[in-house]
Design a protein around this motif. Structure first.
Motif, mmCIF file in Angstrom:
data_model
loop_
_atom_site.group_PDB
_atom_site.id
_atom_site.type_symbol
_atom_site.label_atom_id
_atom_site.label_comp_id
_atom_site.label_asym_id
_atom_site.label_seq_id
_atom_site.Cartn_x
_atom_site.Cartn_y
_atom_site.Cartn_z
ATOM 1 N N VAL A 101 69.964 15.586 -89.151
ATOM 2 C CA VAL A 101 70.279 16.965 -88.369
ATOM 3 C C VAL A 101 69.462 17.468 -87.216
ATOM 4 O O VAL A 101 69.909 17.894 -86.213
ATOM 5 N N GLY A 102 68.175 17.038 -87.210
ATOM 6 C CA GLY A 102 67.316 17.005 -86.012
ATOM 7 C C GLY A 102 67.743 16.208 -85.076
ATOM 8 O O GLY A 102 67.984 16.856 -83.867
ATOM 9 N N SER A 105 69.934 18.112 -81.426
ATOM 10 C CA SER A 105 69.098 17.985 -80.194
ATOM 11 C C SER A 105 70.053 17.327 -79.288
ATOM 12 O O SER A 105 69.951 17.424 -78.242
ATOM 13 N N LEU A 106 70.824 16.091 -79.634
ATOM 14 C CA LEU A 106 71.599 15.537 -78.758
ATOM 15 C C LEU A 106 72.819 16.483 -78.216
ATOM 16 O O LEU A 106 72.939 16.469 -77.162
ATOM 17 N N LEU A 143 65.987 26.336 -81.608
ATOM 18 C CA LEU A 143 64.608 26.158 -82.069
ATOM 19 C C LEU A 143 64.233 26.873 -83.487
ATOM 20 O O LEU A 143 63.660 26.369 -84.203
ATOM 21 N N TRP A 144 65.219 27.874 -83.694
ATOM 22 C CA TRP A 144 64.889 28.512 -84.798
ATOM 23 C C TRP A 144 65.482 27.870 -86.040
ATOM 24 O O TRP A 144 64.845 27.707 -87.280
ATOM 25 N N MET A 145 66.652 27.137 -85.877
ATOM 26 C CA MET A 145 67.242 26.076 -86.755
ATOM 27 C C MET A 145 66.361 25.002 -86.992
ATOM 28 O O MET A 145 66.047 24.563 -88.211
ATOM 29 N N MET A 146 65.662 24.429 -86.021
ATOM 30 C CA MET A 146 64.754 23.525 -86.457
ATOM 31 C C MET A 146 63.507 23.845 -87.054
ATOM 32 O O MET A 146 63.068 23.211 -88.125
#
Length: 653
Positions: free
Chosen positions: A124-125, A129-130, A183-186
């Motif tokens: 997921v990360g 990000s991609l 950023l909040w998702m991460m």
């Protein structure tokens, strides 16, 4: 340090909380300074909560389900971010079917990352990000050229890097919000339980591979009728960005036109072959072709253009010994190479996949172009562009089109610049120097200017604003800078033609713009008096002025609207050159289809612009013949028509 509650499922993570506090304070500060303090407080609260909370269920299956559900939510957010970042339209406005197809497209990316990583949180990360990077590049690209990031743009990375430093990157509030959401998702992903036990087994990769294949097949077989939209950010607003990206990739491959055969091509060639082989002309004038960067007549958009003084008074005054008019191009705000391609080859982007760049994709060997013809008729063919050589793969492509003399920025060292680009006048001085070189052959010179290249918010030296807008409710600084540059181009053009009037040798000049500029969309709509809703309205933004001028007597003429693929035939006729079979074919086609570009064509029967797919009767037949002839030149090297194309290449080799 972690504080464990009674049920041991939710924990307070003080270290994570400190991270949340830091990010939250930064988000609050940024939002308060540039955007909205209310939004800043909301994001700060979200980051604080995500930082302090950690979820630690006891059962591995619960851990798996939590990660899987969060991954599914992240897929949906990734689908929404392109609309959030650079479109006024809501992602939900594209309809349920396209929402599902976008979700499946993004799920394929997540699935591939899951197969590679074997662990949900990591996948997921990486995937999110991609996709955020692609979405961000797309948003900036839309700022610069007014169109989206397409699959084939990855073949033009080198060109993009050449001009990237010339642009100013404007971070809009919607872009900042999108980054904060990611950023909040991460940070929330960090709060989820670790992926161990059940999730690390081989079955996870196998299941992910199977699910990815199913999603891919659903997209492939579920979207045969979805058309790629290349109109500005229409792909995002109508199809959803990722579905439109997929259809653009799907449509990259060129198939043979219906009814294509070498026999059909030779039949067309024979119909256009004169009784005697064309030999050019007894009197061969020098031919100077100037493709002027972003040169445009914005008054064609509508009647609401108001400036403190005329923008191009000299250009507008040209009448004597002049053929002038307008031509359709296939690109807006960028894509100069495609305008070059259409002019030099007589081909059209209408017969190629949306978003393609022939210079990057299709030209790896010799194909017929105007320079081969000029060489066969005793001209010395040269090309010049006062910028870096690596742009659009030109050093590799130009020899395949027939140019033997090619110069780039190395020929303009120490020359005058306007903003940070070599001025039009400097390129014209270079052209005059080439004309004055002692030679037994006339010169055919193709020059591409650089002065007016975007973007248009430059504030440094070597620039003085002279054109100001009047009578508008808001300011349009980009439009004013662009119009000022046009004013400078007009003065340089007057300088060139004044010099050529005194030049002792007969010389013909073809001048045209490569595309309209990427300036404020609100300004273009203000000039037009409304939105560009219909195809005929949209075509106005693909209409550039041109003229053919000679320093000797030629018949004056006005051409209401043609297109770049026909422009070389107009040039050869004006120069007194007997048209070879291919250009005879184009002139005959122009009588049935007066103008054509990537958006559509002008229908004489309907007296309006139509998409290519709506052509019927004789117009459809001509469009199909044209597609066959173009395919023969570009893609069927072994069976290329000797009459139309190959004889000119063979004569040189």
């Amino acid at each position: 340090m972690q504080v464990v509650n009674a049920n041991h499922c939710i924990r307070i993570d003080r270290r994570g909380g400190l991270i949340g506090v830091g990010i939250g304070v930064a988000a609050l500060t940024v939002c308060c300074i540039w955007y909205s303090w209310k939004i800043g407080i909301l994001f700060a609260a979200m980051f604080l909560l995500a930082g302090f909370v950690r979820i630690r269920p006891k059962h591995p299956l619960t851990c798996f389900l939590l990660n899987a559900l969060w991954g599914a939510l992240c897929i949906f957010v990734s689908c929404m971010l392109p609309s959030t970042m650079d479109s006024d339209a809501s992602f939900f406005s594209i309809g349920h079917y396209r929402i599902v197809m976008n979700y499946l497209c993004v799920a394929v990316v997540y699935g591939v990352c899951l197969v590679a990583a074997g662990e949900i949180k990591c996948a997921v990360g990486i995937a999110s990000s991609l996709l955020l990077l692609i979405t961000t590049v797309n948003a900036f690209l839309y700022q610069f050229r007014g169109s989206e990031l397409k699959p084939l743009d990855f073949l033009t990375i080198r060109t993009a890097l050449n001009v990237a430093g010339q642009y100013t990157y404007r971070i809009q509030d919607r872009m900042m919000y999108s980054w904060l959401i990611w950023l909040w998702m991460m940070l929330c992903l960090r709060a989820l339980p670790p992926s161990d036990g059940l999730m690390r087994r081989c079955w996870l990769r196998a299941a992910a591979a199977a699910a990815t294949c199913i999603c891919a097949l659903m997209v492939i077989y579920g979207t045969p009728d979805v058309r790629t939209n290349t109109w500005r950010n229409g792909g995002t607003t109508e199809n959803g960005y990722f579905l439109n990206f997929y259809t653009g990739l799907r449509d990259c491959f060129v198939e043979k036109p219906e009814g294509y055969s070498l026999g059909a091509i030779e039949e067309l060639a024979e119909k256009n072959t004169p009784g005697e082989p064309p030999t050019g002309t007894e009197s061969k004038p020098n031919i100077l072709v100037i493709m002027n960067e972003s040169f445009a007549d914005l008054s064609v958009l509508g009647n609401e253009l108001y400036t403190n003084q005329p923008v191009t008074p000299f250009f507008d005054s040209l009448q004597e010994n002049t053929v002038r008019g307008y031509a359709l191009v296939s690109v807006f705000g960028g894509g100069t190479a495609n305008s070059e391609f259409e002019f030099l080859t007589g081909s059209s982007m209408a017969n190629l996949p949306a978003g393609s760049v022939p210079y990057q994709q299709y030209i790896s060997g010799d194909i017929f172009g105007l320079p081969w013809l000029m060489d066969a008729w005793g001209y010395r063919s040269a090309a010049t562009h006062p910028f870096v050589a690596s742009g659009w793969n030109r050093p590799a492509v130009y020899p395949h089109l027939g140019f033997t003399d090619i110069t780039f920025t190395e020929a303009y060292v120490g020359k005058e610049v306007i903003r940070e680009f070599v001025s039009d006048r400097e390129m014209y001085d270079y052209a005059l120097e080439r004309l004055e070189e002692p030679a037994d052959q006339p010169l055919f010179l193709f020059g591409i200017t650089m002065q007016n290249h975007g973007d248009y918010i430059y504030t440094g030296s070597h620039y003085e604003q002279t054109i100001y807008l009047e009578g508008y409710d808001q300011e349009y600084p980009m439009a004013e800078q662009f119009l000022t540059l046009l004013h400078e181009s007009d003065k340089a053009l007057e300088y060139l033609l004044t010099k050529l009037k005194e030049f002792p040798e007969d010389t013909v000049v073809l001048f045209f713009g490569d595309h309209l500029p990427q300036i404020e969309g609100d300004f273009l709509r203000a000039v037009h008096g409304g939105s560009f809703d219909t195809l005929s309205d949209k075509m106005l933004q693909y209409k550039v002025p041109f003229f053919i001028w000679a320093n000797y007597d030629i018949p004056e003429q006005t051409v209401p609207c043609t297109s770049l693929n026909y422009l070389a035939a107009h040039l050869l006729e004006t120069a007194g050159v007997e048209l070879p079979p291919y250009y005879r074919f184009l002139k005959e086609m122009e009588q049935a289809v007066p103008a054509i570009n990537a958006l559509g064509y002008y229908s004489l029967s309907e007296r309006t612009f139509l998409p290519l797919g709506d052509a019927q009767g004789e117009e459809a037949q001509w469009l199909n013949r044209y597609a066959m002839v173009q395919y023969n030149n570009l893609f069927d090297e072994k069976n290329r028509s000797q009459t139309f194309f190959q004889q000119y290449i063979d004569d040189h080799n």
